[in-house]
Design an enzyme around this catalytic site. Structure first.
Site, PDB file in Angstrom:
ATOM      1  N   LYS A  94      55.783  82.185  29.344  1.00  0.00           N
ATOM      2  CA  LYS A  94      56.530  82.654  28.276  1.00  0.00           C
ATOM      3  C   LYS A  94      57.058  81.643  27.602  1.00  0.00           C
ATOM      4  O   LYS A  94      57.115  82.063  26.278  1.00  0.00           O
ATOM      5  CB  LYS A  94      57.561  83.490  29.186  1.00  0.00           C
ATOM      6  N   TYR A 126      54.982  81.772  35.606  1.00  0.00           N
ATOM      7  CA  TYR A 126      55.339  82.908  34.593  1.00  0.00           C
ATOM      8  C   TYR A 126      56.225  82.286  33.431  1.00  0.00           C
ATOM      9  O   TYR A 126      56.109  82.477  32.250  1.00  0.00           O
ATOM     10  CB  TYR A 126      56.009  83.916  35.258  1.00  0.00           C
ATOM     11  N   ASN A 148      52.275  93.127  24.700  1.00  0.00           N
ATOM     12  CA  ASN A 148      53.386  93.186  25.768  1.00  0.00           C
ATOM     13  C   ASN A 148      52.834  93.029  27.083  1.00  0.00           C
ATOM     14  O   ASN A 148      53.538  92.817  27.991  1.00  0.00           O
ATOM     15  CB  ASN A 148      53.732  94.754  25.553  1.00  0.00           C
TER      16      ASN A 148
HETATM   17  N1  LIG Z   1      60.500  94.161  33.694  1.00  0.00           N
HETATM   18  C1  LIG Z   1      61.262  93.057  33.496  1.00  0.00           C
HETATM   19  O1  LIG Z   1      62.183  92.616  34.283  1.00  0.00           O
HETATM   20  C2  LIG Z   1      60.805  91.937  32.521  1.00  0.00           C
HETATM   21  C3  LIG Z   1      61.482  90.968  31.860  1.00  0.00           C
HETATM   22  C4  LIG Z   1      61.098  90.147  31.106  1.00  0.00           C
HETATM   23  C5  LIG Z   1      60.058  90.265  30.457  1.00  0.00           C
HETATM   24  N2  LIG Z   1      59.176  91.373  30.891  1.00  0.00           N
HETATM   25  C6  LIG Z   1      57.790  91.286  30.174  1.00  0.00           C
HETATM   26  O2  LIG Z   1      57.704  92.753  29.524  1.00  0.00           O
HETATM   27  C7  LIG Z   1      56.529  92.955  29.332  1.00  0.00           C
HETATM   28  C8  LIG Z   1      56.221  94.475  29.962  1.00  0.00           C
HETATM   29  O3  LIG Z   1      56.503  94.464  31.583  1.00  0.00           O
HETATM   30  P1  LIG Z   1      56.536  95.833  32.268  1.00  0.00           P
HETATM   31  O4  LIG Z   1      57.914  95.179  33.206  1.00  0.00           O
HETATM   32  O5  LIG Z   1      56.908  96.869  31.521  1.00  0.00           O
HETATM   33  O6  LIG Z   1      55.379  95.671  33.341  1.00  0.00           O
HETATM   34  P2  LIG Z   1      54.693  97.096  33.912  1.00  0.00           P
HETATM   35  O7  LIG Z   1      54.113  96.308  34.941  1.00  0.00           O
HETATM   36  O8  LIG Z   1      55.562  98.071  34.130  1.00  0.00           O
HETATM   37  O9  LIG Z   1      53.556  97.211  32.876  1.00  0.00           O
HETATM   38  C9  LIG Z   1      52.881  96.354  32.516  1.00  0.00           C
HETATM   39  C10 LIG Z   1      51.634  96.828  32.012  1.00  0.00           C
HETATM   40  O10 LIG Z   1      50.320  95.999  31.725  1.00  0.00           O
HETATM   41  C11 LIG Z   1      48.944  96.335  32.140  1.00  0.00           C
HETATM   42  N3  LIG Z   1      48.321  95.222  32.471  1.00  0.00           N
HETATM   43  C12 LIG Z   1      48.481  94.087  33.471  1.00  0.00           C
HETATM   44  N4  LIG Z   1      47.359  93.344  33.074  1.00  0.00           N
HETATM   45  C13 LIG Z   1      46.679  93.681  32.012  1.00  0.00           C
HETATM   46  C14 LIG Z   1      45.522  93.241  31.600  1.00  0.00           C
HETATM   47  N5  LIG Z   1      44.825  92.113  32.215  1.00  0.00           N
HETATM   48  N6  LIG Z   1      45.091  93.744  30.428  1.00  0.00           N
HETATM   49  C15 LIG Z   1      45.620  94.788  29.955  1.00  0.00           C
HETATM   50  N7  LIG Z   1      46.825  95.576  30.511  1.00  0.00           N
HETATM   51  C16 LIG Z   1      47.261  94.828  31.499  1.00  0.00           C
HETATM   52  C17 LIG Z   1      49.311  97.239  33.378  1.00  0.00           C
HETATM   53  O11 LIG Z   1      48.416  97.964  33.797  1.00  0.00           O
HETATM   54  C18 LIG Z   1      50.866  97.769  33.236  1.00  0.00           C
HETATM   55  O12 LIG Z   1      50.504  99.173  32.510  1.00  0.00           O
HETATM   56  C19 LIG Z   1      55.527  91.748  30.012  1.00  0.00           C
HETATM   57  O13 LIG Z   1      55.005  90.835  29.227  1.00  0.00           O
HETATM   58  C20 LIG Z   1      56.433  91.305  31.170  1.00  0.00           C
HETATM   59  O14 LIG Z   1      56.371  90.034  31.484  1.00  0.00           O
HETATM   60  C21 LIG Z   1      59.541  92.159  31.681  1.00  0.00           C
END
Ligand SMILES: NC(=O)c1ccc[n+]([C@@H]2O[C@H](COP(=O)([O-])OP(=O)(O)OC[C@H]3O[C@@H](n4cnc5c(N)ncnc54)[C@H](O)[C@@H]3O)[C@@H](O)[C@H]2O)c1
Length: 255
Positions: A159, A155, A90
């Site tokens: 993905k 990005y 994730n």
């Molecule tokens: N929020 C959105 O709009 C969205 C949309 C599509 C996909 N996503 C994907 O969903 C996933 C979660 O996103 P989110 O919005 O919950 O993000 P977020 O920033 O709220 O959480 C991401 C977490 O990943 C951790 N992290 C970052 N780099 C890291 C590393 N090198 N090693 C270990 N942990 C690490 C961070 O500390 C954080 O706790 C991601 O893969 C993101 O690309 C998010």
């Protein structure tokens, strides 16, 4: 859901947003959850949330961009909570910058977290799944990887690469009862989104514009994804592999 209770799940980036919601739900389903994050304090808070709800969890600080750190982290958490049944890749990161204004350092960071990270985790965990004769890998990809997203060019590429990686490995390990599937969220209300669009008036305008494009009339919330992840980790999804499912309120509709 069938086949989850007492099995081990590892969730990366489970200290925040979507990952925390997934880890919490898998804990509610009776799984023993390994909460992995580069931010140890945030990971520990997720563990407390799971335990407060009556679940079982432990945390592990792990930087998914560093393969040696990943191998050591996976070995450490598995020694405490058991061998992994389900891995949820994730953790992710991005910053909106038009591609022509980006630099090689930025590309490296985006690729390291969003593509090399899941690759490292998968390599470290799937070895054991193959030896044990079963397991599930679920990637939190993005609709950006299916349809592209302006301001998120590198990005989007990572993905899309993750989706293709999951399909290819799904073919290699299918006879070992290891399945790999992707969940593709659309724009979602998480700390990453706050950092992405900002929280002020300008940020609200961007959010309002996003909502106008979503048939179901809102952007995603972290709670929108854990049910599908639990299903993909369950026995009911045993005949599904190499698939990508969008969860985006109908923003994208794939045939
Ligand atoms: N929020 C959105 O709009 C969205 C949309 C599509 C996909 N996503 C994907 O969903 C996933 C979660 O996103 P989110 O919005 O919950 O993000 P977020 O920033 O709220 O959480 C991401 C977490 O990943 C951790 N992290 C970052 N780099 C890291 C590393 N090198 N090693 C270990 N942990 C690490 C961070 O500390 C954080 O706790 C991601 O893969 C993101 O690309 C998010």
């Amino acid at each position: 859901m069938r086949g989850l209770k007492d099995r081990v799940a590892l969730v990366t980036g489970a200290g925040s947003g979507i990952g925390r919601a997934i880890a919490t739900r898998l804990g509610e389903e009776g799984m023993i959850v390994g909460v992995l994050d580069i931010n140890g304090e945030a990971a520990a808070q997720t563990v407390e949330l799971i335990k407060a709800a009556g679940g079982r969890a432990d945390s592990q600080v792990c930087d998914i961009t560093d393969y040696e750190n990943v191998k050591a982290g996976v070995a450490a958490i598995e020694s405490r909570i058991g061998a992994t049944w389900a891995l949820v890749n994730n953790a992710g990161w991005d910053k909106p910058i038009p591609f022509l204004k980006t630099t090689p350092d930025f590309w490296q960071k985006v690729v390291s977290i969003n593509y090399m990270g899941p690759l490292h985790m998968t390599h470290a965990v799937v070895q054991g799944m193959v030896q044990r004769g079963g397991g599930r890998v679920i990637f939190i990809a993005s609709d950006a990887g299916r349809v592209g997203s302006s301001g998120e060019v590198v990005y989007s590429g990572t993905k899309g690469a993750t989706i293709a990686f999951a399909k290819a490995l799904a073919r290699e390990v299918s006879r070992k009862n290891v399945t790999l599937n992707c969940v593709a969220p659309g724009p979602t209300n998480t700390p990453a989104m706050d950092a992405f669009v900002g929280t002020g008036e300008e940020g609200q305008k961007i959010r309002d514009a996003m909502v106008r494009g979503v048939p179901l009339g809102r952007i995603g919330e972290p709670r929108d994804y854990p049910g599908l992840v639990a299903f993909l980790a369950s026995d009911d999804a045993a005949f599904m592999t190499g698939q990508t499912i969008s969860v985006s309120g109908g923003l994208t509709m794939h045939g």
